[in-house]
Enzyme design. Structure first.
Site, PDB file in Angstrom:
ATOM      1  N   ALA A  15       0.837  -1.202   0.000  1.00 32.91           N
ATOM      2  CA  ALA A  15       0.000   0.000   0.000  1.00 32.91           C
ATOM      3  C   ALA A  15       0.872   1.252   0.000  1.00 32.91           C
ATOM      4  O   ALA A  15       0.617   2.203  -0.759  1.00 32.91           O
ATOM      5  CB  ALA A  15      -0.924  -0.007   1.211  1.00 32.91           C
ATOM      6  N   LYS A  97      -4.491  -9.828  -3.738  1.00 32.51           N
ATOM      7  CA  LYS A  97      -4.538 -11.260  -4.018  1.00 32.51           C
ATOM      8  C   LYS A  97      -3.847 -12.023  -2.876  1.00 32.51           C
ATOM      9  O   LYS A  97      -2.979 -11.466  -2.210  1.00 32.51           O
ATOM     10  CB  LYS A  97      -3.899 -11.557  -5.379  1.00 32.51           C
ATOM     11  CG  LYS A  97      -2.507 -10.927  -5.585  1.00 32.51           C
ATOM     12  CD  LYS A  97      -1.436 -11.650  -4.814  1.00 32.51           C
ATOM     13  CE  LYS A  97      -0.154 -10.875  -4.747  1.00 32.51           C
ATOM     14  NZ  LYS A  97       0.754 -11.434  -3.702  1.00 32.51           N
TER      15      LYS A  97
END
Length: 329
Positions: A15, A97
């Protein structure tokens, strides 16, 4: 393009280094808030994005009416729970994922997506990168003749036993972390689905530290290995009857090295196409925003479910004798 105000659930490295910069730069998108149980971990984000709101706890982020979409980079075993909770809170969801650890869990997310009317997807950034779209186009156009075989490799070195990738209780293992990329890469580029797989796993502490996989598709085969105890390497090669295509940095574009497509044509000429300096994460965020407005998305949950079904079969095959499995529809 719909304007999306994003909240980020957790202060994960992906992130900080990739997805938040992409949201900040993407047209029609704004990075608005981050949620973390440790405010200190939010400091690098606030320093880079002044005005970013910091929520202590994920529920507080979901209760923020000024957030339209949530990005979830939590440990793998938390993805299904928080994707569902975010959808039910009225947020669009982009989840790292693997979005689930079993294919049937994605059925549940599809049902909640449809029930809530919010959009949800798995963050497979590679399908939005033009190098992968170019490979798909060349194969479909017959530029290398009928596809007969695909080779893949994706490795890195991680020996930290405390790392979530090395812990079975958090959904660790090489296949969940990186092995899913050769799977979706082969499926996306060829437009085909696998019929049968064989696998050999090297298990350490309850996780697959390395996997060797062979898969049969209609008309061609796929062989790849992935591992977390090796020097970093990644490559994908698509070999046809009259030519071949090679991606030099298929997954970590720009980070692993020069991002190039090498195309050996039927006439023996090697064509090199350069795709460096393209932000695949930004392209993914912009495509996601358009999808919330009704446009098609390259990797909807249904497409993710098929990839997870392939992973499920690989993991089952690798833990059984003789180490093979047939993939059901």
């Amino acid at each position: 393009m719909p304007h999306l105000r994003w909240g980020v659930m957790g202060a994960a490295r992906i992130a900080r280094n990739f997805v938040c910069p992409a949201i900040h730069q993407a047209e029609g998108n704004a990075l608005a808030a981050i949620a973390t149980s440790d405010p200190a971990r939010a400091e690098p984000f606030v320093a880079r994005y002044p005005g970013l709101r910091v929520h202590q706890g994920y529920d507080a982020l979901l209760a923020d009416d000024a957030i339209d979409a949530v990005y979830i980079p939590l440990p793998n075993h938390l993805h299904v729970e928080w994707t569902e909770r975010a959808l039910r809170a009225g947020k669009h969801v982009l989840c790292e994922k693997p979005v689930a650890l079993k294919a049937e869990q994605i059925d549940r997310l599809i049902a909640v997506r449809d029930e809530t009317g919010r959009f949800a997807a798995e963050a497979f950034m590679i399908v939005h990168h033009p190098q992968w779209q170019r490979v798909r186009e060349l194969i479909a156009d017959g530029a290398i003749g009928p596809l007969r075989h695909v080779d893949g490799a994706f490795t890195f070195r991680n020996t930290d036993t405390a790392n979530i990738r090395n812990r079975p209780e958090t959904g660790g293992g090489s296949l969940y972390d990186i092995g899913l990329y050769p799977c979706i890469g082969a499926r996306f580029a060829s437009g085909a689905e696998p019929m049968h797989v064989e696998a050999r796993l090297e298990m350490e502490g309850g996780i697959d530290a390395m996997a060797r996989v062979w898969a049969e598709f209609p008309g061609f085969s796929l062989a790849f290995y992935c591992g977390m105890r090796l020097r970093p390497r990644q490559e994908m090669v698509f070999h046809g009857e009259t030519g071949w295509l090679r991606l030099t940095a298929p997954f970590n574009a720009n980070v692993y090295g020069p991002t190039q497509l090498h195309w050996m044509r039927e006439d023996g000429q090697l064509v090199v196409e350069d795709y460096s300096n393209i932000d695949q994460y930004r392209l993914m965020i912009e495509a996601f925003a358009r999808a919330t407005g009704g446009e098609s998305f390259a990797c909807p949950l249904e497409y993710s479910r098929a990839n997870q079904r392939m992973l499920d079969t690989i993991l089952a095959a690798g833990q059984s004798e003789p180490g093979a499995g047939t993939i059901s529809p």
